[in-house]
Write a protein that holds these residues in place. Sequence first.
Motif, PDB file in Angstrom:
ATOM      1  N   MET A  27       1.209  -1.331  -0.188  1.00 22.20           N
ATOM      2  CA  MET A  27      -0.144   0.050  -0.029  1.00 22.20           C
ATOM      3  C   MET A  27       0.585   1.223   0.016  1.00 22.20           C
ATOM      4  O   MET A  27       1.995   1.299   0.762  1.00 22.20           O
ATOM      5  N   HIS A  28       0.979   2.254  -1.229  1.00 12.79           N
ATOM      6  CA  HIS A  28       1.544   3.534  -0.841  1.00 12.79           C
ATOM      7  C   HIS A  28       0.431   4.592  -0.358  1.00 12.79           C
ATOM      8  O   HIS A  28      -0.686   4.886   0.188  1.00 12.79           O
ATOM      9  N   TYR A  29       1.295   5.472   0.848  1.00 14.71           N
ATOM     10  CA  TYR A  29       1.015   6.365   1.786  1.00 14.71           C
ATOM     11  C   TYR A  29       1.815   7.223   2.164  1.00 14.71           C
ATOM     12  O   TYR A  29       2.756   7.290   1.128  1.00 14.71           O
ATOM     13  N   LEU A  30       1.835   8.685   1.869  1.00 17.04           N
ATOM     14  CA  LEU A  30       2.304   9.700   2.155  1.00 17.04           C
ATOM     15  C   LEU A  30       3.013  10.264   3.002  1.00 17.04           C
ATOM     16  O   LEU A  30       1.648   9.919   4.355  1.00 17.04           O
ATOM     17  N   CYS A  31       3.667  10.530   3.424  1.00 21.93           N
ATOM     18  CA  CYS A  31       4.333  10.917   4.768  1.00 21.93           C
ATOM     19  C   CYS A  31       3.351  12.498   5.186  1.00 21.93           C
ATOM     20  O   CYS A  31       3.861  13.233   4.233  1.00 21.93           O
ATOM     21  N   ALA A  32       3.500  12.563   6.404  1.00 23.10           N
ATOM     22  CA  ALA A  32       2.829  13.799   6.621  1.00 23.10           C
ATOM     23  C   ALA A  32       4.341  14.991   6.768  1.00 23.10           C
ATOM     24  O   ALA A  32       3.905  16.226   6.928  1.00 23.10           O
TER      25      ALA A  32
END
Length: 70
Positions: A27-32
Amino acid sequence: MSTRDSYAPPATSGDRSYQQSAATATMHYLCAECGVKVGINKGEPIRCKECGHRILYKQRTRRMVQFEAR
């Protein structure tokens, strides 16, 4: 073994996307913190690989979603 454990969903030509997504569980996420796109597999810790920040945002779907209002 119960019948629930031995059940396998039928494989049809329409189920290819499900089989591919189950095989590649990244799964791909964006770092905050730093904004880097992070790929995480099942069982990996929820942490940015660049800065170590632990808040990640799930990316928005590209598929059009339409709701019917009354």
